[in-house]
Design a protein around this motif. Structure first.
Motif, PDB file in Angstrom:
ATOM      1  N   GLU A  11       0.844  -1.187   0.000  1.00  0.00           N
ATOM      2  CA  GLU A  11       0.000   0.000   0.000  1.00  0.00           C
ATOM      3  C   GLU A  11       0.882   1.240   0.000  1.00  0.00           C
ATOM      4  O   GLU A  11       2.005   1.209   0.496  1.00  0.00           O
ATOM      5  CB  GLU A  11      -0.892   0.028   1.252  1.00  0.00           C
ATOM      6  CG  GLU A  11      -1.849  -1.130   1.351  1.00  0.00           C
ATOM      7  CD  GLU A  11      -2.660  -1.100   2.641  1.00  0.00           C
ATOM      8  OE1 GLU A  11      -2.320  -0.320   3.564  1.00  0.00           O
ATOM      9  OE2 GLU A  11      -3.617  -1.863   2.727  1.00  0.00           O
ATOM     10  N   HIS A  12       0.347   2.350  -0.515  1.00  0.00           N
ATOM     11  CA  HIS A  12       1.078   3.613  -0.506  1.00  0.00           C
ATOM     12  C   HIS A  12       1.399   4.069   0.914  1.00  0.00           C
ATOM     13  O   HIS A  12       2.318   4.852   1.122  1.00  0.00           O
ATOM     14  CB  HIS A  12       0.261   4.707  -1.201  1.00  0.00           C
ATOM     15  CG  HIS A  12       0.282   4.582  -2.680  1.00  0.00           C
ATOM     16  ND1 HIS A  12       1.225   5.197  -3.460  1.00  0.00           N
ATOM     17  CD2 HIS A  12      -0.509   3.900  -3.534  1.00  0.00           C
ATOM     18  CE1 HIS A  12       1.008   4.917  -4.714  1.00  0.00           C
ATOM     19  NE2 HIS A  12      -0.035   4.134  -4.791  1.00  0.00           N
ATOM     20  N   SER A  13       0.644   3.590   1.873  1.00  0.00           N
ATOM     21  CA  SER A  13       0.859   3.997   3.258  1.00  0.00           C
ATOM     22  C   SER A  13       1.971   3.195   3.931  1.00  0.00           C
ATOM     23  O   SER A  13       2.098   3.201   5.150  1.00  0.00           O
ATOM     24  CB  SER A  13      -0.451   3.864   4.042  1.00  0.00           C
ATOM     25  OG  SER A  13      -0.951   2.547   3.933  1.00  0.00           O
ATOM     26  N   HIS A  15       2.556  -0.138   4.035  1.00  0.00           N
ATOM     27  CA  HIS A  15       2.238  -1.449   4.588  1.00  0.00           C
ATOM     28  C   HIS A  15       2.585  -2.479   3.520  1.00  0.00           C
ATOM     29  O   HIS A  15       2.157  -2.365   2.376  1.00  0.00           O
ATOM     30  CB  HIS A  15       0.754  -1.558   4.966  1.00  0.00           C
ATOM     31  CG  HIS A  15       0.384  -0.659   6.095  1.00  0.00           C
ATOM     32  ND1 HIS A  15       0.607  -0.996   7.408  1.00  0.00           N
ATOM     33  CD2 HIS A  15      -0.182   0.557   6.106  1.00  0.00           C
ATOM     34  CE1 HIS A  15       0.190  -0.021   8.186  1.00  0.00           C
ATOM     35  NE2 HIS A  15      -0.292   0.951   7.408  1.00  0.00           N
ATOM     36  N   GLY A  59       1.109  10.921  -3.718  1.00  0.00           N
ATOM     37  CA  GLY A  59       1.260  10.605  -2.305  1.00  0.00           C
ATOM     38  C   GLY A  59      -0.128  10.634  -1.676  1.00  0.00           C
ATOM     39  O   GLY A  59      -1.094  11.063  -2.303  1.00  0.00           O
ATOM     40  N   GLU A  60      -0.237  10.166  -0.456  1.00  0.00           N
ATOM     41  CA  GLU A  60      -1.541  10.137   0.209  1.00  0.00           C
ATOM     42  C   GLU A  60      -1.914  11.536   0.705  1.00  0.00           C
ATOM     43  O   GLU A  60      -1.133  12.169   1.411  1.00  0.00           O
ATOM     44  CB  GLU A  60      -1.516   9.149   1.368  1.00  0.00           C
ATOM     45  CG  GLU A  60      -2.873   8.945   1.994  1.00  0.00           C
ATOM     46  CD  GLU A  60      -2.862   7.813   3.002  1.00  0.00           C
ATOM     47  OE1 GLU A  60      -3.144   6.673   2.606  1.00  0.00           O
ATOM     48  OE2 GLU A  60      -2.556   8.083   4.177  1.00  0.00           O
ATOM     49  N   ASN A  62      -4.822  13.565   2.780  1.00  0.00           N
ATOM     50  CA  ASN A  62      -5.953  13.413   3.690  1.00  0.00           C
ATOM     51  C   ASN A  62      -6.806  14.673   3.693  1.00  0.00           C
ATOM     52  O   ASN A  62      -6.277  15.777   3.762  1.00  0.00           O
ATOM     53  CB  ASN A  62      -5.474  13.129   5.112  1.00  0.00           C
ATOM     54  CG  ASN A  62      -4.781  11.793   5.208  1.00  0.00           C
ATOM     55  OD1 ASN A  62      -5.231  10.804   4.675  1.00  0.00           O
ATOM     56  ND2 ASN A  62      -3.648  11.766   5.885  1.00  0.00           N
ATOM     57  N   SER A 107     -11.041   6.781   6.169  1.00  0.00           N
ATOM     58  CA  SER A 107     -10.319   6.318   7.346  1.00  0.00           C
ATOM     59  C   SER A 107     -11.321   5.606   8.243  1.00  0.00           C
ATOM     60  O   SER A 107     -12.479   6.012   8.340  1.00  0.00           O
ATOM     61  CB  SER A 107      -9.713   7.508   8.090  1.00  0.00           C
ATOM     62  OG  SER A 107      -9.255   7.098   9.359  1.00  0.00           O
ATOM     63  N   ARG A 114      -8.950   9.573   2.244  1.00  0.00           N
ATOM     64  CA  ARG A 114      -7.553   9.508   1.832  1.00  0.00           C
ATOM     65  C   ARG A 114      -7.495   9.332   0.315  1.00  0.00           C
ATOM     66  O   ARG A 114      -8.039   8.369  -0.205  1.00  0.00           O
ATOM     67  CB  ARG A 114      -6.854   8.354   2.525  1.00  0.00           C
ATOM     68  CG  ARG A 114      -6.946   8.424   4.046  1.00  0.00           C
ATOM     69  CD  ARG A 114      -6.132   7.320   4.700  1.00  0.00           C
ATOM     70  NE  ARG A 114      -6.372   7.175   6.110  1.00  0.00           N
ATOM     71  CZ  ARG A 114      -5.914   7.974   7.060  1.00  0.00           C
ATOM     72  NH1 ARG A 114      -5.198   9.022   6.722  1.00  0.00           N
ATOM     73  NH2 ARG A 114      -6.173   7.743   8.325  1.00  0.00           N
ATOM     74  N   ASN A 116      -5.180   8.946  -3.161  1.00  0.00           N
ATOM     75  CA  ASN A 116      -3.921   8.635  -3.835  1.00  0.00           C
ATOM     76  C   ASN A 116      -4.205   8.677  -5.327  1.00  0.00           C
ATOM     77  O   ASN A 116      -5.147   8.018  -5.806  1.00  0.00           O
ATOM     78  CB  ASN A 116      -3.408   7.241  -3.467  1.00  0.00           C
ATOM     79  CG  ASN A 116      -2.754   7.224  -2.114  1.00  0.00           C
ATOM     80  OD1 ASN A 116      -1.652   7.712  -1.948  1.00  0.00           O
ATOM     81  ND2 ASN A 116      -3.440   6.666  -1.132  1.00  0.00           N
TER      82      ASN A 116
END
Length: 138
Positions: A11-13, A15, A59-60, A62, A107, A114, A116
């Motif tokens: 994931e982009h985050s 993970h 990028g992510e 929010n 979220s 979020r 992307n």
């Protein structure tokens, strides 16, 4: 991963999930794979990763929203039916075209959406990112 038999998911985050690690999230194993790949070549890390960098990414991003479901519905309404656009509801809403895509997901712990976005070039990514953000933040 379990349904498709994938050996890796990310994931982009930041993970990273490995089949050989019980499909569990492990940044440490991901870092070790990167170090092993880096040690097997003479160039810098940027040269190693450049061959996999097919898109320009946002990028992510929010955005705090009062009603996540309403903003997702607004995005769906804005893109549904456009020629060449596909929508997918796996993990939020993903909107895709031939040379770009974006995903918006809520979220689970905060009143955020979020975003992307990725595209083949910077100008397209910027346009798609800004269009999606305008709908999210309306």
């Amino acid at each position: 991963m379990a349904r498709s038999g994938a050996i890796f998911g990310g994931e982009h985050s930041a993970h990273y999930y490995f089949k050989d690690f019980w499909n569990a999230d492990t940044g440490m194993l991901a870092a070790l794979h990167v170090l092993a790949a880096l040690g097997g070549q003479d160039g810098p890390l940027s040269a190693l990763t450049a061959q996999y960098d097919r898109y320009r990414g946002s990028g992510e991003i929010n955005s705090t929203v009062a009603d996540q479901a309403a903003r997702l519905a607004a995005i769906r309404a804005a893109y549904e039916g456009r020629p060449g656009i596909t929508l997918d509801d796996l993990d939020g809403l993903t909107v895709s075209a031939a040379d770009w895509w974006f995903n918006v997901r809520p979220s689970n712990t905060e009143p955020l959406l979020r975003l992307n976005a990725e595209a083949k070039d910077e100008a397209t990514m910027t346009r798609i990112r800004d269009e999606a953000l305008a709908i999210i933040r309306a």
